[in-house]
Write a protein that holds these residues in place. Structure first.
Motif, PDB file in Angstrom:
ATOM      1  N   GLY A  36       0.810  -1.205   0.000  1.00  0.00           N
ATOM      2  CA  GLY A  36       0.000   0.000   0.000  1.00  0.00           C
ATOM      3  C   GLY A  36       0.841   1.250   0.000  1.00  0.00           C
ATOM      4  N   GLU A  37       0.156   2.377   0.174  1.00  0.00           N
ATOM      5  CA  GLU A  37       0.801   3.676   0.263  1.00  0.00           C
ATOM      6  C   GLU A  37       0.102   4.503   1.322  1.00  0.00           C
ATOM      7  N   LEU A  38       0.896   5.247   2.093  1.00  0.00           N
ATOM      8  CA  LEU A  38       0.361   6.200   3.061  1.00  0.00           C
ATOM      9  C   LEU A  38       0.776   7.596   2.632  1.00  0.00           C
ATOM     10  N   ALA A  39      -0.211   8.463   2.417  1.00  0.00           N
ATOM     11  CA  ALA A  39       0.040   9.867   2.099  1.00  0.00           C
ATOM     12  C   ALA A  39      -0.388  10.703   3.291  1.00  0.00           C
ATOM     13  N   ARG A  40       0.537  11.534   3.785  1.00  0.00           N
ATOM     14  CA  ARG A  40       0.257  12.386   4.937  1.00  0.00           C
ATOM     15  C   ARG A  40       0.561  13.842   4.606  1.00  0.00           C
ATOM     16  N   PRO A  41       0.005  14.778   5.356  1.00  0.00           N
ATOM     17  CA  PRO A  41       0.352  16.181   5.135  1.00  0.00           C
ATOM     18  C   PRO A  41       1.850  16.394   5.283  1.00  0.00           C
ATOM     19  N   LEU A  42       2.346  17.333   4.532  1.00  0.00           N
ATOM     20  CA  LEU A  42       3.780  17.618   4.525  1.00  0.00           C
ATOM     21  C   LEU A  42       4.105  18.642   5.601  1.00  0.00           C
ATOM     22  N   GLY A  43       5.080  18.295   6.470  1.00  0.00           N
ATOM     23  CA  GLY A  43       5.502  19.218   7.501  1.00  0.00           C
ATOM     24  C   GLY A  43       6.486  20.253   6.980  1.00  0.00           C
ATOM     25  N   ALA A  44       6.740  21.272   7.795  1.00  0.00           N
ATOM     26  CA  ALA A  44       7.643  22.353   7.387  1.00  0.00           C
ATOM     27  C   ALA A  44       9.058  21.850   7.145  1.00  0.00           C
ATOM     28  N   HIS A  59     -10.908  -0.595  -1.577  1.00  0.00           N
ATOM     29  CA  HIS A  59     -11.119  -0.393  -3.009  1.00  0.00           C
ATOM     30  C   HIS A  59     -12.236  -1.275  -3.595  1.00  0.00           C
ATOM     31  N   PRO A  60     -12.635  -0.953  -4.839  1.00  0.00           N
ATOM     32  CA  PRO A  60     -13.658  -1.746  -5.524  1.00  0.00           C
ATOM     33  C   PRO A  60     -13.187  -3.165  -5.860  1.00  0.00           C
ATOM     34  N   LEU A  61     -14.069  -3.910  -6.500  1.00  0.00           N
ATOM     35  CA  LEU A  61     -13.901  -5.341  -6.733  1.00  0.00           C
ATOM     36  C   LEU A  61     -12.659  -5.627  -7.585  1.00  0.00           C
ATOM     37  N   PRO A  62     -11.675  -6.345  -7.041  1.00  0.00           N
ATOM     38  CA  PRO A  62     -10.437  -6.568  -7.795  1.00  0.00           C
ATOM     39  C   PRO A  62     -10.616  -7.474  -9.004  1.00  0.00           C
ATOM     40  N   THR A  63     -11.613  -8.336  -9.007  1.00  0.00           N
ATOM     41  CA  THR A  63     -11.846  -9.198 -10.162  1.00  0.00           C
ATOM     42  C   THR A  63     -12.452  -8.429 -11.336  1.00  0.00           C
ATOM     43  N   HIS A  64     -12.827  -7.165 -11.105  1.00  0.00           N
ATOM     44  CA  HIS A  64     -13.353  -6.319 -12.173  1.00  0.00           C
ATOM     45  C   HIS A  64     -12.579  -5.005 -12.263  1.00  0.00           C
ATOM     46  N   GLY A  65     -11.305  -5.028 -11.902  1.00  0.00           N
ATOM     47  CA  GLY A  65     -10.447  -3.876 -12.136  1.00  0.00           C
ATOM     48  C   GLY A  65     -10.210  -2.962 -10.953  1.00  0.00           C
ATOM     49  N   GLY A  66     -10.832  -3.228  -9.808  1.00  0.00           N
ATOM     50  CA  GLY A  66     -10.627  -2.363  -8.658  1.00  0.00           C
ATOM     51  C   GLY A  66      -9.310  -2.645  -7.966  1.00  0.00           C
ATOM     52  N   ASN A  92      -3.739  -2.643  -1.532  1.00  0.00           N
ATOM     53  CA  ASN A  92      -4.356  -3.700  -2.325  1.00  0.00           C
ATOM     54  C   ASN A  92      -4.788  -4.837  -1.408  1.00  0.00           C
ATOM     55  N   THR A  93      -6.045  -5.212  -1.473  1.00  0.00           N
ATOM     56  CA  THR A  93      -6.488  -6.379  -0.727  1.00  0.00           C
ATOM     57  C   THR A  93      -5.830  -7.638  -1.298  1.00  0.00           C
ATOM     58  N   ARG A  94      -5.990  -8.729  -0.603  1.00  0.00           N
ATOM     59  CA  ARG A  94      -5.296  -9.982  -0.945  1.00  0.00           C
ATOM     60  C   ARG A  94      -5.469 -10.369  -2.403  1.00  0.00           C
ATOM     61  N   GLY A  95      -4.322 -10.686  -3.028  1.00  0.00           N
ATOM     62  CA  GLY A  95      -4.322 -11.131  -4.415  1.00  0.00           C
ATOM     63  C   GLY A  95      -4.462 -10.027  -5.444  1.00  0.00           C
ATOM     64  N   THR A  96      -4.511  -8.771  -5.006  1.00  0.00           N
ATOM     65  CA  THR A  96      -4.740  -7.648  -5.911  1.00  0.00           C
ATOM     66  C   THR A  96      -3.418  -7.011  -6.320  1.00  0.00           C
ATOM     67  N   SER A  97      -3.313  -6.650  -7.614  1.00  0.00           N
ATOM     68  CA  SER A  97      -2.097  -6.050  -8.162  1.00  0.00           C
ATOM     69  C   SER A  97      -2.343  -4.614  -8.597  1.00  0.00           C
ATOM     70  N   SER A  98      -1.296  -3.806  -8.525  1.00  0.00           N
ATOM     71  CA  SER A  98      -1.298  -2.438  -9.038  1.00  0.00           C
ATOM     72  C   SER A  98       0.150  -2.083  -9.326  1.00  0.00           C
ATOM     73  N   PRO A  99       0.431  -0.889  -9.862  1.00  0.00           N
ATOM     74  CA  PRO A  99       1.826  -0.510 -10.050  1.00  0.00           C
ATOM     75  C   PRO A  99       2.652  -0.578  -8.761  1.00  0.00           C
ATOM     76  N   ARG A 100       2.028  -0.433  -7.615  1.00  0.00           N
ATOM     77  CA  ARG A 100       2.740  -0.534  -6.339  1.00  0.00           C
ATOM     78  C   ARG A 100       3.238  -1.954  -6.085  1.00  0.00           C
ATOM     79  N   GLY A 101       2.546  -2.951  -6.634  1.00  0.00           N
ATOM     80  CA  GLY A 101       2.915  -4.342  -6.410  1.00  0.00           C
ATOM     81  C   GLY A 101       1.688  -5.205  -6.207  1.00  0.00           C
ATOM     82  N   THR A 102       1.922  -6.461  -5.872  1.00  0.00           N
ATOM     83  CA  THR A 102       0.833  -7.421  -5.679  1.00  0.00           C
ATOM     84  C   THR A 102       0.801  -7.878  -4.225  1.00  0.00           C
TER      85      THR A 102
END
Length: 267
Positions: A36-44, A59-66, A92-102
């Motif tokens: 996954g990824e964590l985005a947080r506010p940027l400090g000074a 996220h939405p259904l991974p078997t249909h592109g989510g 990404n929930t279990r078994g789900t892939s994205s550019p971040r990884g699987t």
């Protein structure tokens, strides 16, 4: 990726505003590693600042592109740390892939995913991310309703709930749970439209069903995305102004994805 510093730059579909972003891993009770990824506010100092609240996204259904990059969540992570001081956790929930990884494991129809939801909530707790809200979209709303009733969360926001897997028993359990439930229902949803949503969610006294005129299940288009993000911020941070549509600081422009990762049908 290009950088802009001119005053009042319009926030467009691919605009990425400043934040502290880091790749993360979640570890489930049944032994899987989720990416996954964590985005947080940027400090000074250029490091992460403490957010006003935290969105744990499902996220939405991974078997249909989510996946974690489905476009509403991608834009939430690109904008909300800067515009609303929010942290956004995507994974990404279990078994789900994205550019971040699987993520490890295999899709389990919402059953084994209970461990994924719990791992995300525990990650947010362990990292002292405050005022945690679940935000589920389509299949992700089912996960929130079935598995998200954790005392450490403040409530849940549901985008396009199909109510296929989540049952009346899950709604009754949420009613007893007592935490806020905000339900955004597109006028032209493919699975559950506003009138039926009001009927189904009536068994949850604290549920607020919001019909969104002109919207569809996938929330395609900048107007639809802005409506979703405005509603999320308004409920998580009551009294916060509507999100601006321009930005007068540095920003970048992401590369256009090969395919619009929207999260796709939940048949």
């Amino acid at each position: 990726m290009s950088t802009h510093t001119s005053p009042a730059t319009p926030i467009r579909s691919l605009t990425v505003l400043p934040a502290h972003r880091e790749d993360v891993e979640l570890h489930t009770a049944d032994g899987l590693t989720l990416v996954g990824e964590l985005a947080r506010p940027l400090g000074a100092d250029g490091g992460p600042a403490t957010p006003a609240a935290t969105l744990v996204t499902l996220h939405p259904l991974p078997t249909h592109g989510g996946y974690m990059d489905s476009h509403v969540y991608r834009k939430a992570a690109w904008r909300l740390p800067a515009l609303a001081d929010l942290a956004v956790l995507r994974f990404n929930t279990r078994g789900t892939s994205s550019p971040r990884g699987t993520s490890d494991g295999a899709f389990d129809g919402g059953v084994g995913e209970q461990f994924d939801v719990h791992a995300a909530i525990e990650f947010a707790e362990f990292h002292d991310l405050p005022r945690r809200w679940l935000v589920g979209w389509s299949f992700g709303t089912e996960l929130a309703l079935m598995h998200g009733r954790d005392p450490s969360i403040e409530g849940a926001i549901l985008l396009s709930p199909p109510l296929h897997r989540a049952t009346d028993a899950d709604l009754d359990a949420w009613a007893a749970f007592g935490k806020p439930l905000v339900v955004l229902v597109p006028e032209h949803d493919d699975y559950l439209r506003p009138d039926e949503a009001r009927r189904r969610f009536a068994r949850v006294p604290q549920a607020e069903v919001i019909a969104v005129d002109g919207a569809k299940h996938l929330w395609v288009g900048e107007a639809a995305v802005r409506r979703v993000l405005d509603e999320v911020v308004a409920h998580v941070l009551p009294g916060h102004d509507s999100l601006p549509t321009t930005w007068d600081g540095p920003s970048t422009t992401a590369e256009s994805p090969a395919a619009l990762a929207v999260g796709e049908e939940d048949a």
